[in-house]
Design a protein around this motif. Structure first.
Motif, mmCIF file in Angstrom:
data_model
loop_
_atom_site.group_PDB
_atom_site.id
_atom_site.type_symbol
_atom_site.label_atom_id
_atom_site.label_comp_id
_atom_site.label_asym_id
_atom_site.label_seq_id
_atom_site.Cartn_x
_atom_site.Cartn_y
_atom_site.Cartn_z
ATOM 1 N N GLY A 185 -3.795 26.326 13.730
ATOM 2 C CA GLY A 185 -4.822 25.566 14.431
ATOM 3 C C GLY A 185 -6.189 26.197 14.320
ATOM 4 N N THR B 218 -10.042 24.561 13.175
ATOM 5 C CA THR B 218 -10.957 24.252 14.269
ATOM 6 C C THR B 218 -11.741 25.499 14.621
ATOM 7 O OG1 THR B 218 -11.129 23.332 16.505
ATOM 8 C CG2 THR B 218 -9.271 24.783 16.086
ATOM 9 N N ILE C 34 -3.130 21.122 19.100
ATOM 10 C CA ILE C 34 -3.257 19.753 18.600
ATOM 11 C C ILE C 34 -3.728 19.782 17.150
ATOM 12 C CG2 ILE C 34 -4.582 17.612 18.796
ATOM 13 C CD1 ILE C 34 -4.526 18.019 21.845
ATOM 14 N N ALA C 35 -4.707 20.649 16.854
ATOM 15 C CA ALA C 35 -5.195 20.777 15.485
ATOM 16 C C ALA C 35 -4.078 21.244 14.549
ATOM 17 C CB ALA C 35 -6.375 21.755 15.436
ATOM 18 N N MET D 268 -0.830 20.750 14.938
ATOM 19 C CA MET D 268 0.119 19.643 14.748
ATOM 20 C C MET D 268 -0.430 18.620 13.759
ATOM 21 S SD MET D 268 1.493 19.113 18.648
ATOM 22 C CE MET D 268 2.251 20.470 19.538
ATOM 23 N N GLN D 269 -1.731 18.346 13.849
ATOM 24 C CA GLN D 269 -2.330 17.407 12.904
ATOM 25 C C GLN D 269 -2.284 17.976 11.489
ATOM 26 O OE1 GLN D 269 -6.162 17.019 14.791
ATOM 27 N NE2 GLN D 269 -5.591 15.128 15.848
ATOM 28 N N GLU D 270 -2.456 19.294 11.381
ATOM 29 C CA GLU D 270 -2.404 19.962 10.081
ATOM 30 C C GLU D 270 -1.006 19.867 9.481
ATOM 31 O OE1 GLU D 270 -3.900 23.181 7.268
ATOM 32 O OE2 GLU D 270 -4.687 21.411 8.267
ATOM 33 N N CYS D 271 0.018 19.970 10.320
ATOM 34 C CA CYS D 271 1.402 20.037 9.843
ATOM 35 C C CYS D 271 2.105 18.674 9.771
ATOM 36 C CB CYS D 271 2.234 20.960 10.741
ATOM 37 S SG CYS D 271 1.641 22.669 10.815
ATOM 38 N N VAL D 272 1.552 17.661 10.415
ATOM 39 C CA VAL D 272 2.281 16.401 10.574
ATOM 40 C C VAL D 272 2.631 15.764 9.231
ATOM 41 C CG1 VAL D 272 0.226 14.913 10.710
ATOM 42 C CG2 VAL D 272 2.348 14.245 11.882
ATOM 43 N N GLY D 273 1.815 15.990 8.218
ATOM 44 C CA GLY D 273 2.113 15.379 6.920
ATOM 45 C C GLY D 273 3.374 15.881 6.285
ATOM 46 N N TRP E 97 6.116 16.777 8.099
ATOM 47 C CA TRP E 97 7.274 16.568 8.987
ATOM 48 C C TRP E 97 7.989 15.273 8.644
ATOM 49 C CZ3 TRP E 97 4.701 17.969 14.342
ATOM 50 C CH2 TRP E 97 4.444 19.357 14.340
#
Length: 218
Positions: free
Chosen positions: A194, A198, A208-209, A211-216, A218
């Protein structure tokens, strides 16, 4: 003689000399394997950072549906956690100064990839302090493998944090409720991920940052 396999060479030793020869062969092969595994970690980091899983296909032409599927297939790892530890080690090595990187990577290979992976948080925190890293590598070689992770976690918890790593009560609470050393390490991985994307913010914003970085993947 140089072209003979290791087993063929060992066959030439008698009962008295063979134990020493086998131990020597094991040491040499372990060093060779260590170099290969550290190189795999460095390439795994590149593959992760550049999302290669979404750019290549299986041998049969089918796309990978996730990064976990990609690493399980390409690196033959049934454990996603093991793949992440390899990626973390590769990322930590990539953060080292160019002039120190290869020398430290070689020492990590001699140490063994399992112990080297445990040292990944140390490499990241002290990336610009090679003397500290060399001290840790020497120390890690003397600590039983099963105790090394606790030694690292405890030591890092006592170190003063860089301003960029400042934490709030949320981070301290999350660390306190993590049920194991592995889950604490995973939390730190998320916090580091994160912070890379950020500038400043609370722990909640940093997570949150991450999770957004890793979501692709998952």
């Amino acid at each position: 003689m140089a072209n003979l396999s290791v087993l063929d060479q060992l066959a030439a030793y008698g009962p008295e000399e063979r134990p020493g020869a086998v131990v020597h062969a094991l040491r040499q092969l372990s060093k060779r394997a260590g170099r290969d595994l550290v190189l795999i970690a460095r390439l795994a980091h590149e593959a992760h950072a550049r999302a290669y899983w979404s750019k290549v296909k299986r041998k049969g032409g089918e796309p990978y549906l996730s990064e976990e599927e990609f690493f399980n297939d390409v690196m033959d790892m049934a454990s996603w956690r093991t793949a992440l530890r390899r990626v973390a080690l590769g990322r930590a090595i990539a953060m080292l100064p160019a002039g120190e990187r290869e020398g430290i990577a070689e020492k990590l290979a001699d140490l063994g990839v399992s112990r080297a992976s445990v040292l990944a948080p140390v490499l990241e925190r002290h990336a610009n302090e090679p003397d500290v890293i060399h001290q840790w590598i020497g120390r890690a070689a003397t600590v039983p493998a099963e105790d090394l992770q606790k030694v690292v976690v405890d030591a890092l918890a006592l170190e003063p944090r860089h301003p960029a790593e400042s934490v709030d009560r949320v981070a301290n609470y999350l660390r306190a409720i993590m049920p194991s050393l592995e889950t604490k390490e995973l939390l730190e991985d998320f916090l580091r991920a994160g912070r890379r994307v950020t500038e400043n913010g609370t722990t909640v914003g940093i997570l949150i940052a991450a999770m957004q970085e890793c979501v692709g993947s998952w």
